[in-house]
Design a protein around this motif. Sequence first.
Motif, PDB file in Angstrom:
ATOM      1  N   LEU A  89     -14.561  25.645  -3.190  1.00 21.08           N
ATOM      2  CA  LEU A  89     -14.074  25.721  -1.856  1.00 21.08           C
ATOM      3  C   LEU A  89     -12.553  25.778  -1.867  1.00 21.08           C
ATOM      4  O   LEU A  89     -12.143  27.012  -1.298  1.00 21.08           O
ATOM      5  CB  LEU A  89     -14.259  24.492  -0.976  1.00 21.08           C
ATOM      6  CG  LEU A  89     -15.847  24.343  -0.355  1.00 21.08           C
ATOM      7  CD1 LEU A  89     -16.032  22.918   0.347  1.00 21.08           C
ATOM      8  CD2 LEU A  89     -16.389  25.517   0.394  1.00 21.08           C
TER       9      LEU A  89
ATOM     10  N   SER B 295     -10.799  29.719  -1.028  1.00 19.89           N
ATOM     11  CA  SER B 295      -9.977  29.381   0.053  1.00 19.89           C
ATOM     12  C   SER B 295      -8.971  30.425   0.104  1.00 19.89           C
ATOM     13  O   SER B 295      -8.180  31.154   1.064  1.00 19.89           O
ATOM     14  CB  SER B 295      -9.694  28.051   0.535  1.00 19.89           C
ATOM     15  OG  SER B 295      -8.642  27.666  -0.204  1.00 19.89           O
TER      16      SER B 295
ATOM     17  N   SER C 197     -15.141  20.604   4.916  1.00 14.73           N
ATOM     18  CA  SER C 197     -15.000  21.603   6.129  1.00 14.73           C
ATOM     19  C   SER C 197     -13.783  22.700   5.654  1.00 14.73           C
ATOM     20  O   SER C 197     -13.071  22.448   4.871  1.00 14.73           O
ATOM     21  CB  SER C 197     -14.715  20.947   7.413  1.00 14.73           C
ATOM     22  OG  SER C 197     -13.569  20.305   7.218  1.00 14.73           O
ATOM     23  N   LEU C 198     -14.158  23.773   6.473  1.00 12.86           N
ATOM     24  CA  LEU C 198     -13.236  24.956   6.167  1.00 12.86           C
ATOM     25  C   LEU C 198     -12.455  25.177   7.701  1.00 12.86           C
ATOM     26  O   LEU C 198     -13.164  25.233   8.354  1.00 12.86           O
ATOM     27  CB  LEU C 198     -13.919  26.373   5.760  1.00 12.86           C
ATOM     28  CG  LEU C 198     -14.649  26.240   4.535  1.00 12.86           C
ATOM     29  CD1 LEU C 198     -15.713  27.424   4.564  1.00 12.86           C
ATOM     30  CD2 LEU C 198     -13.772  26.066   3.471  1.00 12.86           C
TER      31      LEU C 198
ATOM     32  N   LEU D  31     -10.528  27.254  10.022  1.00  8.67           N
ATOM     33  CA  LEU D  31     -10.163  28.619  10.003  1.00  8.67           C
ATOM     34  C   LEU D  31      -9.388  28.964  11.368  1.00  8.67           C
ATOM     35  O   LEU D  31     -10.119  29.210  12.303  1.00  8.67           O
ATOM     36  CB  LEU D  31     -11.474  29.353  10.063  1.00  8.67           C
ATOM     37  CG  LEU D  31     -12.666  29.184   9.057  1.00  8.67           C
ATOM     38  CD1 LEU D  31     -14.303  29.121   9.404  1.00  8.67           C
ATOM     39  CD2 LEU D  31     -12.435  30.007   7.695  1.00  8.67           C
TER      40      LEU D  31
ATOM     41  N   VAL E  91      -6.844  29.641   5.108  1.00  6.06           N
ATOM     42  CA  VAL E  91      -7.796  28.744   5.243  1.00  6.06           C
ATOM     43  C   VAL E  91      -7.615  27.528   4.516  1.00  6.06           C
ATOM     44  O   VAL E  91      -6.996  27.427   3.426  1.00  6.06           O
ATOM     45  CB  VAL E  91      -9.100  29.386   4.997  1.00  6.06           C
ATOM     46  CG1 VAL E  91     -10.354  28.515   4.804  1.00  6.06           C
ATOM     47  CG2 VAL E  91      -9.391  30.531   5.821  1.00  6.06           C
ATOM     48  N   LYS E  92      -8.030  26.101   5.148  1.00  4.69           N
ATOM     49  CA  LYS E  92      -7.542  24.912   4.595  1.00  4.69           C
ATOM     50  C   LYS E  92      -9.088  24.313   4.174  1.00  4.69           C
ATOM     51  O   LYS E  92     -10.035  24.511   5.022  1.00  4.69           O
ATOM     52  CB  LYS E  92      -6.739  24.448   5.410  1.00  4.69           C
ATOM     53  CG  LYS E  92      -5.546  24.880   5.602  1.00  4.69           C
ATOM     54  CD  LYS E  92      -4.550  24.812   4.435  1.00  4.69           C
ATOM     55  CE  LYS E  92      -3.097  25.321   4.532  1.00  4.69           C
ATOM     56  NZ  LYS E  92      -2.158  24.567   5.667  1.00  4.69           N
ATOM     57  N   VAL E  93      -9.008  23.443   3.288  1.00  2.00           N
ATOM     58  CA  VAL E  93     -10.254  22.728   3.043  1.00  2.00           C
ATOM     59  C   VAL E  93      -9.873  21.202   3.279  1.00  2.00           C
ATOM     60  O   VAL E  93      -9.027  20.816   3.057  1.00  2.00           O
ATOM     61  CB  VAL E  93     -10.668  22.705   1.273  1.00  2.00           C
ATOM     62  CG1 VAL E  93     -11.876  22.140   1.247  1.00  2.00           C
ATOM     63  CG2 VAL E  93     -10.808  24.284   1.223  1.00  2.00           C
TER      64      VAL E  93
ATOM     65  N   TRP F 178     -12.073  36.305   7.832  1.00  2.00           N
ATOM     66  CA  TRP F 178     -13.414  35.861   6.894  1.00  2.00           C
ATOM     67  C   TRP F 178     -14.691  36.210   7.873  1.00  2.00           C
ATOM     68  O   TRP F 178     -15.709  35.408   7.346  1.00  2.00           O
ATOM     69  CB  TRP F 178     -13.314  34.333   6.839  1.00  2.00           C
ATOM     70  CG  TRP F 178     -12.273  33.944   5.884  1.00  2.00           C
ATOM     71  CD1 TRP F 178     -11.388  34.613   5.385  1.00  2.00           C
ATOM     72  CD2 TRP F 178     -12.585  32.805   4.821  1.00  2.00           C
ATOM     73  NE1 TRP F 178     -10.779  33.898   4.359  1.00  2.00           N
ATOM     74  CE2 TRP F 178     -11.502  32.864   3.862  1.00  2.00           C
ATOM     75  CE3 TRP F 178     -13.691  31.768   4.839  1.00  2.00           C
ATOM     76  CZ2 TRP F 178     -11.452  31.978   2.788  1.00  2.00           C
ATOM     77  CZ3 TRP F 178     -13.659  31.181   3.676  1.00  2.00           C
ATOM     78  CH2 TRP F 178     -12.573  31.007   2.561  1.00  2.00           C
TER      79      TRP F 178
ATOM     80  N   TYR G   7     -16.561  34.214   4.116  1.00  2.00           N
ATOM     81  CA  TYR G   7     -16.930  32.746   4.633  1.00  2.00           C
ATOM     82  C   TYR G   7     -18.279  32.556   3.777  1.00  2.00           C
ATOM     83  O   TYR G   7     -18.384  31.552   3.236  1.00  2.00           O
ATOM     84  CB  TYR G   7     -17.297  32.768   5.999  1.00  2.00           C
ATOM     85  CG  TYR G   7     -17.992  31.206   6.527  1.00  2.00           C
ATOM     86  CD1 TYR G   7     -17.312  30.438   6.707  1.00  2.00           C
ATOM     87  CD2 TYR G   7     -19.478  31.576   6.666  1.00  2.00           C
ATOM     88  CE1 TYR G   7     -18.083  29.272   7.112  1.00  2.00           C
ATOM     89  CE2 TYR G   7     -20.270  30.478   6.821  1.00  2.00           C
ATOM     90  CZ  TYR G   7     -19.531  29.255   7.159  1.00  2.00           C
ATOM     91  OH  TYR G   7     -20.084  28.125   7.738  1.00  2.00           O
TER      92      TYR G   7
ATOM     93  N   CYS H  16     -17.624  31.874   0.050  1.00  2.00           N
ATOM     94  CA  CYS H  16     -17.008  30.404  -0.303  1.00  2.00           C
ATOM     95  C   CYS H  16     -18.035  29.555  -0.296  1.00  2.00           C
ATOM     96  O   CYS H  16     -18.001  28.587  -0.969  1.00  2.00           O
ATOM     97  CB  CYS H  16     -15.661  30.372   0.834  1.00  2.00           C
ATOM     98  SG  CYS H  16     -14.858  28.862   0.573  1.00  2.00           S
TER      99      CYS H  16
ATOM    100  N   SER I 106     -13.321  24.876  12.898  1.00  2.00           N
ATOM    101  CA  SER I 106     -13.522  24.486  11.642  1.00  2.00           C
ATOM    102  C   SER I 106     -15.161  24.697  11.527  1.00  2.00           C
ATOM    103  O   SER I 106     -15.869  24.362  12.189  1.00  2.00           O
ATOM    104  CB  SER I 106     -13.211  22.784  11.394  1.00  2.00           C
ATOM    105  OG  SER I 106     -11.851  22.744  11.134  1.00  2.00           O
TER     106      SER I 106
END
Length: 440
Positions: free
Chosen positions: A39, A43, A89-90, A92, A98-100, A381, A388, A391, A419
């Motif tokens: 992930l 990202s 979670s992603l 967005l 994009v953060k994890v 994404w 998306y 990933c 998210s």
Amino acid sequence: MATASPQLPPARQTAAAAGPKPTAQQFWTRWGSDILGPLMAHSGSYTPEQMAVHLKFWEQHVVPTLGPLPSEPRNTYTQTYVDSPLEPSLNLTSSGKVKVRYGIEVVKPYGCEHGEDPFGEHRAREVLPALARACGADLQWINSAMDAFFLTKEETEAMRGKLPTFMPSALLAFDMEGDKTMMKIYIIGMRKAIASGLPSTNHFILGALRKLNPLGEQLAPGLNTVAEYLSTTKHHVMLIFVGIDCVDPTVEKGARVKVYLHTSSNAFEVVRDVMTLGGRLTDESALKRVEILRDLWPLLRNEKPGEGPDPVAEPEAWEAWHKTDRLTGTPLSGLQYNVEICPNKPDLETKCYVPLFQHTSNAAESEVAMEKVLDRLGHEWGSNTSKYRHCVAAAFGPHRVSPTFVSFSYSKKKGVYMSSYLPGVLNAGSEIEAGDWEYK
């Protein structure tokens, strides 16, 4: 965030059953790294060095809290609908990378319901401060919240056998920002509210938050607005738990306390009511938030042509229409929301959580629905790049399942803020059908 799990056929074996039996430390380390690593890599937001820091934190600090191998005697995990303690979670947003992120539950020791800690609160008092210290989080609100919402010894004995023990004592989540780990905790206040003997659960929970130390008194105006809304709304809105940023609110001006709400209805007229707290939120961001969400709502509910009233031709009928959930009578039916209250800012922000799997039958359909939402928002994404989908596939492979929730908010500073919550999968083929669900 779930409190139920699918009943899987015996042929569906857990990953722990394949090959030589690993230790719990080995299993959870590999399992979580195989999800979080891809992930982060896909990202595009983390360097290899940053990824290594986060995977080391997972291995050294999170894994020891997860208990035995999932194939051994244990309690049912309540974090997701697929009986898993992990929910990545992603994030967005319409601006920025994009953060994890990931959430875990405080896993209660097996059989604790028969001992001195039937609700797992002693365990939470060990785990939460230890993880906070490991990532450099502030303990002030954590300690104050545990004192406010966890039972005394006398209350524990009084509630033994009267309240269910399956609910987690606490959940927590980690935001991975560069090489920094930011922590949040979530506590269900209902148990303490019942033990208090007060006639209103809402009254107890909101009152307890007003006493948070420090700056609880500065939360009071926002909490009063929520209390007023809950006491006057015509819709059935339940206060279910609270979330707390683990930072020093006297230093971090954006520190938040979040109040989580639930409605059994997913009709947009209910969504509008909750997102504006019955029309009490009238600032520019609040109005824009509802406007964008209305445009996305047919996609978030995966509405098919001819299903329900037309949102353009019959706007009033459409806004009043509740789309029946695929799995009824579960804790993940309807919708969840939160109201963010910051002691250093006057405005309240609201967020809506849609259980996407309730409106899609499998992971592939969920991914198409999610990409349609991203397309509508002009997010890179979306389906044009399939970022998306790629990933998610990299992390979960062919046995991935539908996302649990998709969250939505909007602010003038961040723009659209979404998210996608992706349950960790322990059982291959654990996508559930209506007949598989059993509420516990």
